[in-house]
Design an enzyme around this catalytic site. Structure first.
Site, PDB file in Angstrom:
ATOM      1  N   CYS A 140     -15.406 -41.008 -70.217  1.00 62.39           N
ATOM      2  CA  CYS A 140     -16.208 -40.139 -71.162  1.00 62.39           C
ATOM      3  C   CYS A 140     -15.985 -40.339 -72.638  1.00 62.39           C
ATOM      4  CB  CYS A 140     -16.138 -38.599 -70.853  1.00 62.39           C
ATOM      5  SG  CYS A 140     -17.005 -37.833 -71.833  1.00 62.39           S
ATOM      6  N   HIS A 153     -20.588 -35.489 -67.828  1.00 65.44           N
ATOM      7  CA  HIS A 153     -20.386 -34.841 -69.127  1.00 65.44           C
ATOM      8  C   HIS A 153     -21.695 -34.117 -69.453  1.00 65.44           C
ATOM      9  CE1 HIS A 153     -18.730 -34.064 -73.088  1.00 65.44           C
ATOM     10  NE2 HIS A 153     -19.806 -34.005 -73.564  1.00 65.44           N
ATOM     11  N   CYS A 154     -21.316 -32.707 -69.644  1.00 60.56           N
ATOM     12  CA  CYS A 154     -22.698 -31.602 -70.140  1.00 60.56           C
ATOM     13  C   CYS A 154     -22.610 -31.839 -71.384  1.00 60.56           C
ATOM     14  CB  CYS A 154     -22.439 -30.431 -69.236  1.00 60.56           C
ATOM     15  SG  CYS A 154     -23.737 -29.227 -69.735  1.00 60.56           S
ATOM     16  N   CYS A 157     -22.613 -27.655 -72.381  1.00 57.54           N
ATOM     17  CA  CYS A 157     -21.164 -27.016 -72.543  1.00 57.54           C
ATOM     18  C   CYS A 157     -20.275 -28.036 -73.250  1.00 57.54           C
ATOM     19  CB  CYS A 157     -20.823 -27.106 -71.088  1.00 57.54           C
ATOM     20  SG  CYS A 157     -21.822 -25.967 -69.868  1.00 57.54           S
ATOM     21  N   CYS A 160     -16.670 -32.351 -69.629  1.00 54.49           N
ATOM     22  CA  CYS A 160     -16.825 -32.928 -68.435  1.00 54.49           C
ATOM     23  C   CYS A 160     -16.928 -31.819 -67.219  1.00 54.49           C
ATOM     24  CB  CYS A 160     -16.092 -34.073 -68.339  1.00 54.49           C
ATOM     25  SG  CYS A 160     -16.214 -35.591 -69.120  1.00 54.49           S
ATOM     26  N   HIS A 167     -26.759 -28.184 -65.007  1.00 54.00           N
ATOM     27  CA  HIS A 167     -26.466 -26.951 -65.842  1.00 54.00           C
ATOM     28  C   HIS A 167     -27.561 -26.080 -65.693  1.00 54.00           C
ATOM     29  CE1 HIS A 167     -25.057 -24.807 -69.707  1.00 54.00           C
ATOM     30  NE2 HIS A 167     -26.408 -24.703 -69.771  1.00 54.00           N
ATOM     31  N   CYS A 168     -27.232 -24.659 -65.608  1.00 52.16           N
ATOM     32  CA  CYS A 168     -28.305 -23.756 -65.169  1.00 52.16           C
ATOM     33  C   CYS A 168     -28.268 -23.017 -66.408  1.00 52.16           C
ATOM     34  CB  CYS A 168     -27.928 -22.876 -64.002  1.00 52.16           C
ATOM     35  SG  CYS A 168     -28.995 -21.875 -63.647  1.00 52.16           S
ATOM     36  N   CYS A 174     -22.483 -24.312 -66.104  1.00 49.23           N
ATOM     37  CA  CYS A 174     -22.906 -25.456 -65.338  1.00 49.23           C
ATOM     38  C   CYS A 174     -22.520 -25.195 -63.899  1.00 49.23           C
ATOM     39  CB  CYS A 174     -22.189 -26.785 -65.623  1.00 49.23           C
ATOM     40  SG  CYS A 174     -22.809 -27.617 -66.901  1.00 49.23           S
TER      41      CYS A 174
END
Length: 397
Positions: A140, A153-154, A157, A160, A167-168, A174
């Site tokens: 990452c 990776h989000c 957020c 990772c 993602h909600c 996440c």
């Protein structure tokens, strides 16, 4: 170099600050209050449906004395399921889905570009199943860490997430390795509650159509029934999709990746069979699968186990070998055309092997002894037949 006024060497302090500058800052959870609006909206829907069902359906029937046994069962089941729903919803929000260990906890995941080749050759590190197209380990660039299998990776957020599903925004979090079971049970409890409201409150809605019913009661019953129908359909479909993903041992991201690549959904490197796939999400104890306890074991860094099925890989290997044998058995098109164009002088029926009147292929077949397959014969007979007839290999006289 001497120590500065603060008791630390200035050179060492400069080196530490430069190293820290290259690392990604640790993100602060719940740092944007505006993103709590979806959570507040969902919480209001839960409270509204609970209030309508209890206030305008259960309590009036209990007070009137009609079907008290049925009403009591409905109240008990609805309150228990709603309590579990609220518990799972809170844990989906509060429990971190899991991230890559820091260098203080496990330095093997720290990404250093010049040490990449040495890290890959170190047998002490985990052997990942997912690699980049270049053959390097996945890393990452934002977190400056190597990525374990199924880790992504989000950007919302800003970290990772281990075994990231998606993602909600409705939970401001996440869905990952450590809260996947809570999210799965949240869908289950929501589907049960909504369907229960739809199928048990229908009688109260029909009675509210009377002109003597107060407008607010009639409106709330109709609104609650309509809202439960809509949410029940959506949540049930979403829950069915996640059951399918669980049985295939896939996450939503992996499903979308296979869809984009138009790959088969039946092949999955992490498939452990139906029972093993359920345990990977709901935990090891089947008696606790439907309760928000007993999470699956592990750290979420490796998903290769001994009970994974290899049948799909074996089938792919068989198909590759079958295509290779077919390719060897059939001569190239150019060679067959050259053979057909080659002049074939006739030497008569009495020509000896190797005489000018016999072709090279006829000579090899004449020199090779004739093999007849027999019941219980050796494999060599069949292989020699295939080589002589299909591959045109010469054998010793």
């Amino acid at each position: 170099l001497g120590d500065g006024p603060g008791g630390r060497a200035p050179f060492a302090a400069a080196m530490e600050s430069s190293a820290d500058a290259g690392a990604a800052p640790s993100p602060q959870r719940f740092g944007e209050p505006i993103k709590f609006l979806p959570v507040a909206f969902v919480s209001s829907l839960i409270f509204l449906l609970y209030f309508i069902y209890m206030e305008y359906h259960c309590l009036p029937r209990w007070e009137s004395g009609r079907n008290r046994g049925t009403t009591l069962v409905q109240m008990l089941v609805f309150n228990i399921v709603t309590g579990l729903l609220v518990m799972c919803y809170l844990w989906c929000i509060m429990v971190h889905p899991g991230t890559i260990p820091d260098k203080e906890e496990d330095p093997a995941w720290e990404y250093v570009q010049q040490d990449q080749r040495a890290a890959q050759s170190d047998p002490a590190l985990l052997n990942p199943q997912e690699w980049k197209r270049s053959g390097d380990r996945r890393q990452c660039k934002w977190c400056a860490k190597y990525k374990p299998d199924r880790c992504h990776h989000c950007r919302i957020c800003r970290t990772c997430i281990l075994k990231m599903d998606h993602h909600c925004p409705w939970i401001y979090n996440c869905v990952g390795f450590k809260n996947h079971k809570y999210f799965f049970l949240l869908l289950l409890y929501s589907a049960i509650d909504c369907n229960m409201i739809v199928w048990t409150m229908f009688g109260s809605v029909r009675e509210a159509m009377d002109l003597r019913t107060p407008f607010l009661e009639m409106f709330l019953l109709l609104f609650g029934q309509t809202l439960a129908c809509f949410l029940g359909f959506v949540v049930s479909a979403f829950f069915t999709f996640h059951v399918y993903l669980m049985m295939r041992s896939m996450t939503t991201i992996e499903y979308c990746e296979k869809s984009c690549k138009r790959a088969g959904y039946d092949t999955n490197a992490y498939d452990r069979g139906p029972f093993g796939n359920i345990k990977a999400v709901l935990g090891e104890n089947p008696l606790l699968w439907l309760l928000p306890v007993s999470l699956p074991p592990g750290r979420g860094l490796s998903f290769v186990t001994e009970d994974m099925r290899l049948s799909k890989d074996m089938e792919v290997g068989r198909q590759v070998r079958r295509r290779a044998h077919q390719h060897l058995a059939s001569p190239p098109a150019g060679e067959s055309r050259r053979r057909s164009a080659r002049p074939q002088p006739s030497g008569g029926t009495g020509s000896a092997p190797g005489s000018p009147g016999q072709s090279e292929d006829e000579c090899s077949s004449a020199n090779s002894p004739r093999q007849t397959p027999q019941a219980g014969g050796s494999v060599g007979n069949y292989s020699s037949l295939g080589e002589t007839a299909g591959l045109g290999l010469q054998s010793a006289p």
